[in-house]
Design an enzyme around this catalytic site. Structure first.
Site, PDB file in Angstrom:
ATOM      1  N   GLN A 177      44.543  38.224 -14.524  1.00 12.99           N
ATOM      2  CA  GLN A 177      43.994  36.988 -15.140  1.00 12.99           C
ATOM      3  C   GLN A 177      45.130  36.045 -14.602  1.00 12.99           C
ATOM      4  O   GLN A 177      45.301  34.838 -15.588  1.00 12.99           O
ATOM      5  CB  GLN A 177      44.113  37.452 -16.456  1.00 12.99           C
ATOM      6  CG  GLN A 177      42.702  37.958 -17.098  1.00 12.99           C
ATOM      7  CD  GLN A 177      41.855  37.605 -18.146  1.00 12.99           C
ATOM      8  OE1 GLN A 177      43.137  37.714 -19.363  1.00 12.99           O
ATOM      9  NE2 GLN A 177      40.470  37.647 -18.973  1.00 12.99           N
TER      10      GLN A 177
ATOM     11  N   GLU B 107      34.249  28.417 -22.242  1.00  9.14           N
ATOM     12  CA  GLU B 107      35.163  27.522 -22.580  1.00  9.14           C
ATOM     13  C   GLU B 107      35.203  26.189 -22.221  1.00  9.14           C
ATOM     14  O   GLU B 107      35.857  25.367 -22.744  1.00  9.14           O
ATOM     15  CB  GLU B 107      36.287  28.200 -21.601  1.00  9.14           C
ATOM     16  CG  GLU B 107      37.255  29.250 -22.492  1.00  9.14           C
ATOM     17  CD  GLU B 107      37.118  30.299 -21.502  1.00  9.14           C
ATOM     18  OE1 GLU B 107      37.393  31.384 -22.444  1.00  9.14           O
ATOM     19  OE2 GLU B 107      36.145  30.193 -21.449  1.00  9.14           O
TER      20      GLU B 107
ATOM     21  N   MET C 236      16.168  13.607 -12.515  1.00  6.54           N
ATOM     22  CA  MET C 236      16.701  11.863 -11.567  1.00  6.54           C
ATOM     23  C   MET C 236      16.641  13.067  -9.846  1.00  6.54           C
ATOM     24  O   MET C 236      16.646  12.132  -8.734  1.00  6.54           O
ATOM     25  CB  MET C 236      18.456  11.757 -11.598  1.00  6.54           C
ATOM     26  CG  MET C 236      18.716  10.112 -11.473  1.00  6.54           C
ATOM     27  SD  MET C 236      17.838   8.771 -11.713  1.00  6.54           S
ATOM     28  CE  MET C 236      18.536   8.545 -13.518  1.00  6.54           C
TER      29      MET C 236
END
Length: 560
Positions: free
Chosen positions: A114, A51, A467
């Site tokens: 859920q 998702e 980084m």
């Protein structure tokens, strides 16, 4: 006509001109997917691998096209997996509508299977979040969601729909969406006049361009404005392409990894004209020392951005395109030839330097620019590779750099690359990733191959979190805590296992051959580029320092 809630969702999407949805089904949203199945010839659904990938793809689609991106997810973990992508879109003002479904109304608040209050979870990272518990409210809510996502300063809107609403029936009447008007009522004539007066009095003006200029599609007006002011131009990461990066007035990015020319020039200017930028800390450095010799003139659509991070001397509130139009009508051509020559001398004295003898990020970006003739859409993840892309690819048009500027989301780029290519099939679309970022959402390679979406994934593989390690190297005594990625993962084999064409390259000649072949093949391709872990992004401004204190490798060597 009488329709159930799921059919109303699909019809409302059609009303809004939605042609693509990125998502992942589940039990709570199953009714909606059933309705969508019947309209597969009108709306394409891209099943992502996760998702989060769906939310980033919707974001990339929106940034590349200027339209609203749409993503679907089911309840609970499906919905919460969208959260990072929604927050990314919120921080960068990207129009998106995320539609999730939840348990039935009687089960809400009972810790049902859920169940999650996703409207509550996303409230701080959306322009608005809804939960629809009555089918009669559904069409109006969806129409409002698209309007809110687009109007003013764009951003994401979440609509959560309970499963019983997706099954319930009510009367549905189609509507043609009203066009979203530009924000112009807030533009005051006295503010325009004050801006013109400040510009006329200035001897050393500088124009700083942000993402608002891209969103408002103000490039033509901006170019005319810059010519009239007779000023140099710099930009933020989000403002890339609003002003042509190949124009001689352009001096590069401003801020922590901006060019010395831009950082020095802004520090010396007497008027900084800010078009659609929000003075991020990565731009200003030490805000108390930022542009301390200049008056600040800001153009922005969002009143909350005025005087938030940096105090202004004057501002105009409203749509950037319209503001620039009105000022252009009132402003005579200015002459700042001495100032322009001074900035030109900085560009000659402080070019972007890097080693051209070995494969590295800047060299790869320049080769990509050369091969694509600067006509590609570049998406990036977050880190060194992101900065090299911003520094060394000349973005000539808006909506050609898609990157997570505000939230700094590792794993953003591949999903965004897929969304951008779906929305702009005419463009070569390339994602620039670090090996750390690629690990986070590399499962979306399977999405690209499932639908044969011909994106090109370029991995700057230095076997470290580049980084973070750069900061450890410069500011933490070379204590490389949890930033070394020396393991046995073979990105070529992983990519081939998901169906992509993959290359491993060690030289610029090998990269050039692989990249050209990837364009010609027009299939999903991954290029694993092995670069040195000691490579750093320069120039750089230390945290807490003024941008005028930017340094590069040569400066560091001179200190030793």
């Amino acid at each position: 006509m009488k329709l159930n809630g799921s059919e109303i969702i699909v019809e409302c999407l059609k009303e809004q001109g939605v042609d693509t949805i990125f998502g992942y089904p589940g039990g709570a949203i199953l009714n909606v997917y059933d309705a969508l199945y019947k309209h597969s010839d009108e709306i394409t659904h891209i099943l992502t691998s996760h998702e989060q990938g769906a939310s980033h793809a919707a974001d990339g689609y929106a940034r590349a096209t200027g339209k609203v991106g749409v993503c679907f997810a089911t309840s609970g973990p499906g919905a919460t997996n969208l959260v990072t992508g929604i927050a990314t879109a919120y921080m960068d003002s990207v129009p998106m509508v995320a539609i999730t479904c939840n348990v039935t109304v009687p089960l809400l608040g009972r810790d049902s299977f859920q169940e999650i209050d996703i409207a509550g979870v996303t409230m701080p990272i959306t322009k608005h979040s809804y939960i629809v518990k009555n089918v009669k409210d559904l069409a109006k809510t969806l129409r409002n969601a698209f309007r809110i996502a687009k109007e003013g300063r764009p951003g994401p809107v979440l609509v959560d729909v309970t499963k019983d609403v997706t099954a319930a029936e009510c009367e549905y009447t189609p509507r043609v969406p009203k066009p979203v008007e530009r924000i112009t009522a807030s533009i005051k004539e006295e503010d325009i006049d004050k801006a013109v007066t400040l510009i006329k009095k200035s001897k050393k003006p500088y124009v700083f361009v942000g993402g608002g200029a891209v969103i408002s599609e103000a490039s033509d007006e901006l170019k005319k404005f810059v010519e009239k002011v007779d000023a140099p131009v710099c930009d933020s990461l989000m403002g890339k392409g609003a002003f042509d990066g190949s124009n001689e007035r352009y001096t590069g990015m401003l801020g922590m990894h901006g060019t010395k020319t831009s950082n020095y020039g802004v520090s010396e200017c007497d008027l900084l004209i800010v078009v659609g930028a929000r003075f991020s800390d990565r731009v200003t450095g030490n805000a108390k020392k930022f542009a301390k010799n200049a008056k600040i003139l800001q153009f922005d659509v969002d009143a909350a951005e005025i005087n938030k991070n940096v105090r202004t001397d004057a501002h105009v509130l409203g749509d950037a395109k319209e503001i620039l139009k009105r000022i252009n009508d009132k402003l005579d051509n200015q002459d700042h030839s001495d100032w322009m020559e001074h900035i030109k001398s900085y560009k000659l004295d402080y070019p972007m330097r890097y080693n051209r003898d070995i494969l590295n990020g800047p060299l790869i970006m320049e080769k990509i620019y050369e091969i694509t003739n600067g006509d590609a859409i570049i998406t990036t993840d977050v880190g060194q590779h992101q900065m090299w892309a911003a520094q060394h690819y000349k973005f000539k048009e808006p909506r050609t750099l898609l990157t997570s500027g505000g939230l700094g989301t590792m794993g953003y780029g591949l999903g965004a690359c897929i969304g951008a290519k779906v929305g702009r099939k005419d463009k070569t679309v390339v994602n620039i990733a670090g090996d750390g970022c690629f690990r986070m959402n590399m499962n979306e390679v399977a999405t690209a191959t499932r639908y044969n979406i011909p994106i090109i994934e370029v991995i700057f593989n230095n076997h470290v979190l580049g980084m973070v390690r750069q900061w450890q190297d410069l500011f933490y005594g070379k204590r490389y805590s949890a930033t070394v990625l020396d393991d046995q993962v073979d990105f070529v084999k992983v990519s081939e296992g998901m169906g992509a064409k993959a290359y491993s390259v060690d030289t610029i000649e090998e990269f050039e051959k692989a990249f050209k072949e990837a364009i010609e093949l027009n299939i999903p391709c991954v290029i694993d580029c092995h670069i040195d872990r000691e490579d750093k992004v320069f120039p750089m401004v230390s945290p807490g320092a003024a941008i005028s204190e930017a340094f590069d490798r040569e400066d560091l060597n001179n200190k030793k």
